[in-house]
Each structure stands twice: as C-alpha cells, then as structure tokens.
Write an enzyme that holds these catalytic residues in place. Sequence first.
Site, PDB file in Angstrom:
ATOM      1  N   GLU A   1     -60.825 -16.679 148.243  1.00 60.26           N
ATOM      2  CA  GLU A   1     -61.420 -17.837 147.792  1.00 60.26           C
ATOM      3  C   GLU A   1     -60.676 -18.439 146.637  1.00 60.26           C
ATOM      4  OE1 GLU A   1     -65.886 -17.150 147.951  1.00 60.26           O
ATOM      5  OE2 GLU A   1     -65.732 -17.679 149.734  1.00 60.26           O
TER       6      GLU A   1
ATOM      7  N   GLU B   1     -64.978 -15.384 156.788  1.00 63.59           N
ATOM      8  CA  GLU B   1     -66.218 -15.348 156.302  1.00 63.59           C
ATOM      9  C   GLU B   1     -67.341 -16.311 156.991  1.00 63.59           C
ATOM     10  OE1 GLU B   1     -67.038 -14.776 152.277  1.00 63.59           O
ATOM     11  OE2 GLU B   1     -65.134 -13.621 151.523  1.00 63.59           O
TER      12      GLU B   1
HETATM   13  C1  BGP Z   1     -67.740 -15.331 148.985  1.00 60.50           C
HETATM   14  C2  BGP Z   1     -67.083 -14.043 148.760  1.00 60.50           C
HETATM   15  C3  BGP Z   1     -67.600 -12.850 149.222  1.00 60.50           C
HETATM   16  C4  BGP Z   1     -69.052 -12.759 149.524  1.00 60.50           C
HETATM   17  C5  BGP Z   1     -69.720 -14.184 150.210  1.00 60.50           C
HETATM   18  C6  BGP Z   1     -71.085 -14.393 150.393  1.00 60.50           C
HETATM   19  O1  BGP Z   1     -67.859 -16.308 148.101  1.00 60.50           O
HETATM   20  O2  BGP Z   1     -65.680 -14.072 149.224  1.00 60.50           O
HETATM   21  O3  BGP Z   1     -67.166 -11.786 148.517  1.00 60.50           O
HETATM   22  O4  BGP Z   1     -69.962 -12.288 148.907  1.00 60.50           O
HETATM   23  O5  BGP Z   1     -69.200 -15.260 149.438  1.00 60.50           O
HETATM   24  O6  BGP Z   1     -71.558 -14.558 149.061  1.00 60.50           O
HETATM   25  P1  BGP Z   1     -73.001 -13.982 148.234  1.00 60.50           P
HETATM   26  O7  BGP Z   1     -72.658 -12.544 148.432  1.00 60.50           O
HETATM   27  O8  BGP Z   1     -73.082 -14.677 146.866  1.00 60.50           O
HETATM   28  O9  BGP Z   1     -74.066 -13.937 149.307  1.00 60.50           O
END
Ligand code: BGP
Length: 491
Positions: free
Chosen positions: A197, A382
Amino acid sequence: MAFPQNFLWGGATAANQYEGGYKEGGRGLSTQDVRTAGSRTKKRTVTYTDTAGNLKEATRFEPMGKGSKGIIADGFYYPSHTAVDFYHRYKEDIALFAEMGFRCFRMSISWTRLFPLGTEEMPNAEGIRFYTDVFNELKKYSIEPLVTLNHFDLPLYLANEKCGWTDRKTIDCFVRYCETCFERFKGLVKYWKTFNEINCMLDWNKLGIVSDDPQELYQALHHVFVASALAVKAGHRIDPENKIGMMIAYGAVYPLDCHPDNYLNYLHSLQNIQWYCDVQCRGYYPAYKLKEFERNHIQIVMEEDDEKILREGTVDFIGFSYYFSSVTKAGMEVKMTGDQSQDVPNPYLTKNDWGWQIDPVGLRSVLIELYGRYQKPLWIVENGFGGIDTPEKQITDGKETLAIHDPYRIDYLKKHIAEMKKAVEIDGVDLIGYTPWGCIDLISAGTGEMRKRYGFIYVDRDDEGNGTLNRYRKDSFYWYQNVIRTNGEEL
Ligand code: BGP
C-alpha cells in the site's frame, strides 16, 4: 470456466501482524514494534522519547518532531510482539492453508529478521533459515509464496538514528536487503511485491519521518519509489523468472452526483490515488502531480539517474487491496488511509462495524479501471470482511472445540468473487490471483485489535493478548475450500 485453470487462489498476511517472535532468532526491532494497541474509538499510538528524554505518544499523523526516538515503554501493550505466533506455528498454519486448497500464500518478510539494524552488510543467518524453512514447507504442498518485501515495517534503528527514508542512504540498505532475498530464496519464491500500500506510507511508521512537511514527505517517498524500481531491476537480473509487482490500496470512488464540480473533484480524487501507479507502472511522475508539486513549492531532489531508474524499474503486475468504496464531492479530498470512516455516506450501501462501506460491484469497477489504464495483470492481494466472531463451544469426537458460524463473511466474499468473475468473463480483465486478507485471524493494522477478524481460521487471542493461540476452522473455511476446489464455479 470463468477463472483460468492456474488462477492463484489463496490468502494474505503480513509479518508485523502475524509473525510475532519479535526478539527471537536475532531479529531486530521495527517501527511496528513500538505501536500500541487501539480500538475503533481510540487511535493506536507510537511510544517515543523527545529530545529531552520525556516519554510521549503520537498517533499516526501527529509529527513527533526532530530527535524523537521510538521506544518500547513499560505499561504498554504492543500487539506485534507475539501477534498470532506464525513464527512457532507455521507448519500447523501452512497445513491448514493446504487443507483449504491454497495455491498461493501471501506473506511478508520482516526486514529486521534478516537485517536487525538495517545497515549490516551480511544477513542474519537465523532469519534466512527461518524463511527458507517456511518456503520449503509451502513447497511441500505446492503453494506458491507471494512475498511482500516491505509491509509497513522499517528497522527501528534506521528510523531513530538515520531519519528513515528521509535519508537517501536508506535506499542502499533496502536494495541490499532485497538482493539478499532474491539471491537466497531463488527457486523458492517467484512472486514478489516491493512495498505494501504505497499510497498509505506517509507517516513515521512506514517512512521513519518525524515531520509532516510535504516537502520532506514527498522527498522520502521519492526515495521509496527509487528503491522499489532498483529492487525490481535487481529481481529481474538475479532471476528472470521473478514477477515483481507494486501494491496499492484502491477503493472505488464515486462523485456525489452529476454536478460538474463534483465530477471534476472525483477525477482529482482518482488522480490522488493513481499517480502512485503511474510512477510504478509507467515509470515517471505524471504531469498533474508535477504541477501540484510546483504549485505547492515542493521540489523533489533527484540524482542524475533517478528518472532512468524509474523508467527501467517498472513493475510486472499490479497488486491492490480492496475493502470499501467512498463518495467524493466538490472541495473534498479522498485519501486511502486504510482506516478511514467514509465521510459522505453512500445510501445504496451498508457498512461493517468499523464504518467501511461494503461494495462488491465497486470491485468490478476498479478492476475495469485499473486494467483499462495500465494493461498489466492484476492481483487482488487483499479483500475481506473484518468483523466480530462469536465462537461457540462444542464437543467433537469427545473433545471440546470451538465452532464459528460466520455467514456475514461468506456473504461478503461470495459477492466480491461473483463480481471478479464478471470482470474476467465479461470485461476481459487479466486477473491472476485472489488472496483475501487475514486468511487466518491476525492483528488489525488500523486499530491493533484482534476482535476485527478476517480469517477462515479462528485464533484464540483477545485484544489484551490473552488466549491459547489455538486455531479453529470457521464455517467460511469449508466454504472457501469448495470455492477453490471448483475454481470459483460454486460460490
Ligand atoms: C491494509 C493493510 C493490511 C490490513 C488491512 C485491513 O491497509 O495492508 O495490513 O491490515 O488493510 O486493515 P485493518 O487491519 O485495519 O482492518
């Protein structure tokens, strides 16, 4: 069949949220190890000392000020330290992924497990051994690793002593680390991504930057772009089989309505995300970003070869995360910060408990948009539903175990995969893989909680770090197993 036979079904994780073992095997500390836990209403902080030695806390976008040093302080809970203990349980976890039928597994390498300070010439042998064992274990089940070289963790030493990415020398440290990975894991890993990201990196945790001055932030980010391009070049040189991608947080964006000003603002919001892809896919800063720099008196200092490096180090594919969509209106800027609650509600959508607007059709739009613009293979690295699970005790074969019924997660994923399918079948998008986030429950990046769970596998651990860390299959585990078995035909 909509999805190609070799479609890479799997799941995704990141070392700082999953691995733990933060002081074991010679690992050094990273910026993520000084981040406290938070919640939906309480922001995570970094614990640090200022120049006078006072202990302080700062949230993600609060500048810490020159001379500040991230530290682990007594009385705080730091979820990354144990996370959910992949470090000791990788065999058990990989066996569970194999049982689901994973063809691919996304994980990140902890930079400080290989280079504890970040500045060493030679890697830590124990770190190399750990990842070699993990990759061999994956190979045993024919699971392709997809490795993120940098998922939000920067060696703490580089942040504290060298100002992180503000210092151009960090490029050399990063490239040395990447070259080591490409050389040592050659033949075991083919799919890589440089930075997770990249559009969410503008803070101390990722850049080691103590100021919020745009000039300094963008200069540091420029170093990241150059480092990424050099890593891509090195990866191709060391093994021409390597496929190296970029990674961006990319939600769908809509204009509030057809008012021309709202539409124009929507285009500008898109540019705010797309310029990162422009640099990494096309190999140069787009004109609209350069104009913005000029207007704001930002001058990126470039060395002679930087433009050439960016041109030569373009990526092979685009990996992106997709969780929600946002609405924009005139005067408003849409930022993909990952933990944003959408300011303008979309009346056509529902939200999860953390305020993220659920939008499966938006995923199809994004696939069309990205493929149309860059014509590079896409990989949804993701996607998923973060929610609270309620385990129920049950007796199976005389043994007490936990059952987790998660129809909400199945519903979310089912609808998103259905839209992916249309993007492939109807829109002709070249989609190569799908690795839903947190395939096993892990620490939330945004809030540091455990209760925000994404997994097909439940992990017994709570927000304060209590629990057995035992693993249990959720209903979604069996559902996803069947999706993979039928190559996405049965949802
Ligand atoms: C993205 C990241 C992840 C992950 C995901 C979900 O921004 O790459 O590392 O955690 O989001 O976000 P969160 O964990 O805040 O729900």
